[in-house]
Each structure stands twice: as structure tokens, then as C-alpha cells.
Enzyme design. Structure first.
Site, PDB file in Angstrom:
ATOM      1  N   ILE A 337      16.757  50.242  62.380  1.00  0.00           N
ATOM      2  CA  ILE A 337      17.654  51.155  63.112  1.00  0.00           C
ATOM      3  C   ILE A 337      17.760  50.729  64.574  1.00  0.00           C
ATOM      4  O   ILE A 337      18.830  50.795  65.179  1.00  0.00           O
ATOM      5  CB  ILE A 337      17.160  52.622  62.974  1.00  0.00           C
ATOM      6  CG1 ILE A 337      17.409  53.103  61.538  1.00  0.00           C
ATOM      7  CG2 ILE A 337      17.857  53.537  63.977  1.00  0.00           C
ATOM      8  CD1 ILE A 337      16.759  54.433  61.186  1.00  0.00           C
ATOM      9  N   GLU A 363     -10.246  50.429  53.601  1.00  0.00           N
ATOM     10  CA  GLU A 363     -10.790  51.502  52.732  1.00  0.00           C
ATOM     11  C   GLU A 363     -10.397  51.274  51.275  1.00  0.00           C
ATOM     12  O   GLU A 363     -10.123  52.217  50.544  1.00  0.00           O
ATOM     13  CB  GLU A 363     -10.307  52.914  53.130  1.00  0.00           C
ATOM     14  CG  GLU A 363      -9.976  53.173  54.563  1.00  0.00           C
ATOM     15  CD  GLU A 363     -11.188  53.455  55.410  1.00  0.00           C
ATOM     16  OE1 GLU A 363     -12.223  52.837  55.150  1.00  0.00           O
ATOM     17  OE2 GLU A 363     -11.093  54.270  56.340  1.00  0.00           O
TER      18      GLU A 363
END
Lengths: 380, 264
Positions: A337, A363
Site C-alpha cells: 500500500i 517458540e
């Protein structure tokens, strides 16, 4: 069914947002540019009680809950991924397992100063040959009288080189595979414990990611975290919570990039009108808004399940998988954008794109998350 | 020491946009505690830290205004009171001041009332002054610093921030003070404060509780009404980029243009 945040959680969000807007957002670019750990921000977060948010006051915490922590992480990440990952590693990966598995004495001695933010903590699991395959942990701990002797190496440890205290996993019973792993508390300055160099990363600059070395590092026997050979189970539990936390961080980064994109689309004029009036841009904005909303709901629900004491392994993986892939799509569109301006540093979405990339890796990679989800759906 | 902070729940003007302009923002937009009132709460809390005593936050508004009061409680105020009654709706500043003055009197003995210099929405800066007048006490406005306050001798000395300088005034207590943002740095709510505020049940006093005749407050007694609220017109202007080979040449060209336009 109730989708409203409690008044307390709404007030926590307002308070953290206010702090972040005033004291972190104006410096987020500088932190990225200089790649220097912002100690003063860490100390301010300590003063405000953020670093010990989910722990009881008797352990130096603020007496909040995990949903509150998740909201705070989201708000911090909305402005700075670097500060968020530091906060995440300290609170969710180091304090949380100490709180869950530590003895009364360990919590008194170690959790209190960490939760108050007087000290900074890290969690050392990953090794050169043991990433997703944590069972391949090669760091070894051998009992010698009233000491444990650690030998091995850890890599990619957030807060590693600056930590006052590190929780590390090591094999205590190599024949038993994952059932022969234990976790230990190692203090900075312990002979044989070397905090190595910091990695130069794609993003999250200003957060610290380091190597750790253990060479005949002798630690007191009482620094075994909880019970012997429980390390693997302990970090599975820790990572369940950690996945919700990193999903919250990804949601916050996505939200930050989304807001920048919306503001830019309203201001940028092409062909005589704001580009927000073009359907091509509107569709991107609609997709971004929808996916962020969905990610947030998954994250909050997983945190809520944890708070209820319910099983949330699958939901944590789903939140992590979806939120961290949402952040990638959202940040990509935010740059799109912005056009050329999105590719230059001044407009910040470039930094957010780099920062969010880690969330699909840390993680537990998103491939591991898919595996966890599939196992829950299909059975083992 | 009994300090009372007056707070107002106001539309968040940072949310003004083409979709949420003027009256629409006033009616439907998100609301926040009036930013200047946070300085008033902070100053009351600082007085309590230095002298002991109690801090009360007081607001007039619909039930939703408890959010502003809860912000005050979360920052550390001891108690909060909402003044709320459909009879107060549509009132001008004088009607609002009448109700607030009655509530302050109902609270009992007090030493100082502190308010923000004005509210973000109406921006009249009249209410605190009218409260002082109705209570028959001195008013110290635009205060940037409390130099000295003595609750035994009931005296206060303040610096007022005026255009082009500061003015030092001494007064007796009790009095009403309005503060500017130079006076302090408002604290963030603490987690303990947030928990306390979230659980607090805040009393709402009606016109009847304050023995006020409904004809003297609200729209019924209002001399002023808002006919219209709108955004300022968009600025017309063209941007001109000054070019040059060196920064010195660019600066010289800029100076020439500014002088030609008689700006400098």
C-alpha cells in the site's frame, strides 16, 4: 459467551498503550537503527510492573493474569517488536517456568528480582543440533557431590548475553531420551558459564540474541529447576504459553503495520484522489482487518483457556500459526500500500515486516505447530 | 488534607476524521479523561504524598463518565463520585458548576479543588472559575507550580503561567486551582490501582441528592447552547521545495523568499 474484555483488561490496555505511545513508539526506529538494547525502557517497564505482570505480588509480580500479559505484549509489539521480544523472553520464557516449576526457595531467590525487573532473564533451549528436535539436546549435566557440572552450547538465546540468570536444559540421563532432560538455573558470573557473541539479525534489532557456552560449569545442586528428568515436560508447558505470547507479539506487529497502512492510504493521493478510495487498496485493507481480528480472537482464547487451567496446547499452536502468518501477510500488504515509500525505512512498515519474520520461527517453527495441530486432530 | 480533582470525560479529538466529524464525534466517538484533568489528579496525589490525607475525583456526566473517574482511581485517588442526572443534560458551564459546587459541599470539609485548565471539547475554561465563585472561595487559574502550601495556616502560593511570563500569587485555603500541563508529569495507573478501580462501585449523586432545583441546572437553566460543531476548513496551500547547490545557497534563497513575502 462474552467477547468483551473485562474492565481491568481494558484499563491495562489503555495504560500500556499510553506508555508505549509516549516512551517506546517515538524511539522504535532509533532502536532498530542503532541495534542497541534500550536498557532505560527495560527499567521503565520494571518500574511500571509490566515485567512481572502475571505473577502474584508475593513473588514480586503485579498480580495480573496471562491474558493481561498477552494484551501488554500486543500493545508493545504494535510499536516495537524488539522491545516485545525482550519482554516476552524475560517474562514468558524465564519467569513463567520459574513460577510454575521452581521450589519455594528458588522463587524467593530468583523469581522476585526477575519479576520486579531488577534482573533480566533468558531461557536456553536451542542448540546447534537441537532446534525443533529438542530431544537431540547435547548439553550434558553430571552430578558431582553437591554440584551439577554442565558442558555444552546454546544458540539463538534471546537476552542471552545480557541475562543475569538463564534457565538451561541439559541431558541428565542420556539413555532416557526426552525423559532424561532437566532444567537448571545458571547465574551470570558462574565460573565456566560464558555469554558469547550476539547475532546480527534481519530484524528485531536492539533485542539481544546470543550464544551461551558451558565449560565444566559447576552449579549448586539446588539449582535444578523442579524435579530431575522433568525438563522436557517443563519446556513443553513453557512453550505452550510462549506460543500464545509470540502470537500476541505477531498480532501487535500486524496491528501496527495495519494502522500505518490505513493512515497512508487516506493521505496518499494518486489520480486525483486518496488511494483509500480505490477498490484494490480497499480489498487489501479489508483482508488485513479481518485477519488481524481472527488472529486476536485465537490469541485471547488460548490465553483464556490457560487462565481457566484447561488444556490449550492445540489452541496455542493454532494461535501461533495463524497470527504469525497473518503478520507476514499484513506487513507485506502494508508495504504494498505504501508502494516505494514502504520499502524505505522512514515509513516503519519495512521494519515491522523484518521484525515479524521471526515469529513464524521462534517458540517452535510453524511446521512444528502444524504437526502439533495435526496430532491433536488425527491422534498420534 | 482533603483534595478534590474535577475530571471530565471528553470526546477523544485525536479520533477526528472525515468519518467522525464535529457533532458526530461529540455524540458517538470514543471518550477519554480530559488530558488536562490528569494533571489535576496528579497534583492532588502529589499533595497527598507530601501531606497525607485523601484525594477524591469528582465528575459530572452520564454513567459512561465513570470511565474517567476510574482512570483517577487507577492513578491512586482514594474515592470517586459521579454527579449524574438526566436533569443535568444540555447544561452550560454555569449549570455544571452549580451541580459540582453542590457536590463539593456535600463531600464535607475540603482544602483544595484542582481542575485542568480547560476541557478538550468545550474549551471554555469557565467551569472551575464558576465553581470557585459559587463556593465563595478564591480561584487561582493557569497554575504551573505550587510553590508552597500550608494546610495548618491554610495558605497557598502559586505560579500562574501567563502569556509572556509567570505571576506569583498567594491565597488562603480553601481555594479552587486550575492547572496547566507544565505543573507535573501525570503518572501511569498502577496495576494495583487498576484492580482497585475495576472493582470500585462509584456512587452517582442526582439533583435530588444534592438538593438542587432541576430548574437551575441542565438545559432548563442554560443560557448557552451549541448550535453547530464542525471541522475547520481544509487548508489551501501549495508546497514549494527550495533547491540549490549548497545548504548555504538554499538557506539564502529561503531567506529571500521569506523577506519578499514580508514574513521576516
Amino acid at each position: 459467551m462474552d467477547f468483551e474484555l473485562s474492565e481491568e483488561h481494558q484499563m491495562i490496555r489503555r495504560m500500556v498503550r499510553d506508555f508505549v505511545e509516549r516512551e517506546i513508539a517515538p524511539r522504535a526506529d532509533k532502536i532498530d537503527e542503532s541495534d542497541e538494547f534500550p536498557w532505560d525502557i527495560f527499567h521503565r517497564m520494571a518500574e511500571l510492573g509490566l515485567l512481572g505482570m502475571p505473577f502474584p505480588e508475593e513473588y514480586g509480580g503485579s498480580g495480573g493474569d496471562y491474558l493481561g500479559l498477552v494484551i501488554a505484549l500486543e500493545e508493545v509489539a504494535r510499536a516495537s517488536g524488539s522491545v516485545a521480544i525482550t519482554f516476552d523472553a524475560h517474562t514468558s520464557l524465564c519467569c513463567e517456568p520459574l513460577y510454575l516449576f521452581g521450589t519455594q526457595e528458588q522463587k524467593r531467590k530468583y523469581l522476585i528480582p526477575l519479576a520486579r525487573g531488577e534482573k533480566i532473564g533468558a531461557f536456553g533451549l536451542t542448540e546447534p543440533q537441537a532446534g525443533s528436535d529438542a530431544g537431540a539436546t547435547a548439553t550434558r549435566a553430571i552430578r558431582d557431590g553437591d554440584k551439577w557440572v554442565l558442558n555444552g552450547q546454546k544458540i539463538f538465546i534471546t537476552n542471552g548475553s545480557i541475562a543475569d540468570l538463564v534457565l538451561v536444559t541439559a541431558k541428565t540421563d542420556p539413555e532416557k531420551g526426552t525423559r532424561g532432560i532437566s532444567a537448571f538455573i545458571v547465574e551470570k558470573g558462574t565460573p565456566g558459564f560464558h555469554q558469547g557473541r550476539d547475532e546480527k539479525k534481519m530484524g528485531l534489532k536492539g533485542s539481544v540474541t546470543s550464544e551461551l557456552f558451558f565449560e565444566d560449569c559447576r552449579i549448586p545442586a539446588e539449582n535444578l529447576l523442579g524435579d530431575q528428568n522433568e525438563g522436557f515436560k517443563q519446556f513443553l508447558v513453557t512453550l505452550d504459553a510462549g506460543r500464545v505470547a509470540i502470537a500476541a507479539m505477531a498480532t501487535g506487529l500486524a496491528q501496527g503495520a495495519f494502522e500505518k497502512a490505513v493512515a497512508y492510504a487516506r493521505e496518499r493521493v494518486q489520480f486525483g484522489q486518496a488511494i483509500a478510495r480505490f477498490q484494490a487498496i480497499q480489498w487489501m485493507i479489508a483482508e488485513m482487518a479481518t485477519e488481524i481480528e481472527a488472529a486476536r480472537l485465537l490469541v485471547y482464547r488460548a490465553a483464556w483457556l490457560k487462565e481457566q487451567g484447561a488444556q490449550f496446547t492445540k489452541e496455542a499452536s493454532m494461535a501461533k500459526l495463524f497470527a504469525t502468518e497473518t503478520s507476514e501477510r499484513v506487513c507485506r500488504k502494508a508495504i504494498q500500500i505504501h508502494g516505494g515509500y514502504g520499502y524505505v525505512r522512514e515509513y516503519e512498515v519495512e521494519r515491522m515486516y523484518r521484525d515479524q519474520r521471526l515469529c513464524a520461527i521462534g517458540e517452535g517453527t510453524n511446521e512444528i505447530q502444524r504437526l502439533v495441530i495435526a496430532r491433536h486432530v488425527l491422534g498420534k | 488534607m482533603n483534595a478534590i480533582a474535577l475530571v471530565k470525560h471528553v470526546p477523544d479529538t485525536a479520533q477526528l476524521s472525515s468519518a467522525l466529524d464535529g457533532l458526530k464525534l461529540m455524540a458517538e466517538g470514543p471518550r477519554i479523561i480530559n488530558p488536562w484533568d490528569e494533571y489535576a489528579v496528579e497534583e492532588c496525589l502529589k499533595l497527598r504524598e507530601a501531606h497525607g490525607g485523601q484525594v477524591t475525583v469528582l465528575s459530572l456526566g452520564p454513567a459512561q463518565a465513570t470511565e474517567a473517574l476510574k482512570q483517577g482511581l487507577a492513578m491512586g485517588a482514594d474515592q470517586a463520585v459521579l454527579v449524574s442526572d438526566p436533569a443535568f443534560e444540555g447544561g452550560d458551564t454555569l449549570g455544571t458548576a452549580r451541580a459540582l459546587a453542590a457536590a463539593i459541599t456535600k463531600l464535607g470539609t475540603w482544602d483544595i479543588v484542582i481542575a485542568g485548565r480547560s476541557a478538550l471539547d468545550g474549551d471554555t475554561a469557565q467551569t472551575a472559575i464558576q465553581v470557585a465563585a459559587l463556593l465563595g472561595v478564591p480561584q487561582l487559574t493557569y497554575v504551573a507550580h505550587i510553590r508552597e502550601i500550608n494546610f495548618e495556616a491554610q495558605t497557598i502560593s502559586v505560579e500562574r503561567m501567563l502569556e509572556g511570563g509567570r505571576e506569583v500569587l498567594t491565597s488562603r485555603l480553601p481555594c479552587v486551582v486550575s492547572v496547566v500541563k507544565e505543573i507535573n508529569e501525570p503518572r501511569y495507573p498502577s496495576f494495583m490501582g487498576i484492580r482497585k478501580a475495576a472493582k470500585a462501585s462509584i456512587p452517582a449523586w442526582t439533583a435530588a441528592d444534592l438538593n438542587l432545583d432541576p430548574a437551575t441546572v441542565g438545559a432548563a437553566a442554560s443560557g448557552v447552547s451549541w448550535a453547530e460543531v464542525s471541522l475547520p476548513p481544509a487548508r489551501e496551500g501549495a508546497c514549494q521545495i527550495i533547491t540549490g547547490d549548497t545548504p548555504e545557497a538554499m538557506a539564502a534563497a529561503l531567506v529571500d523568499k521569506l523577506m519578499a513575502e514580508k514574513i521576516i
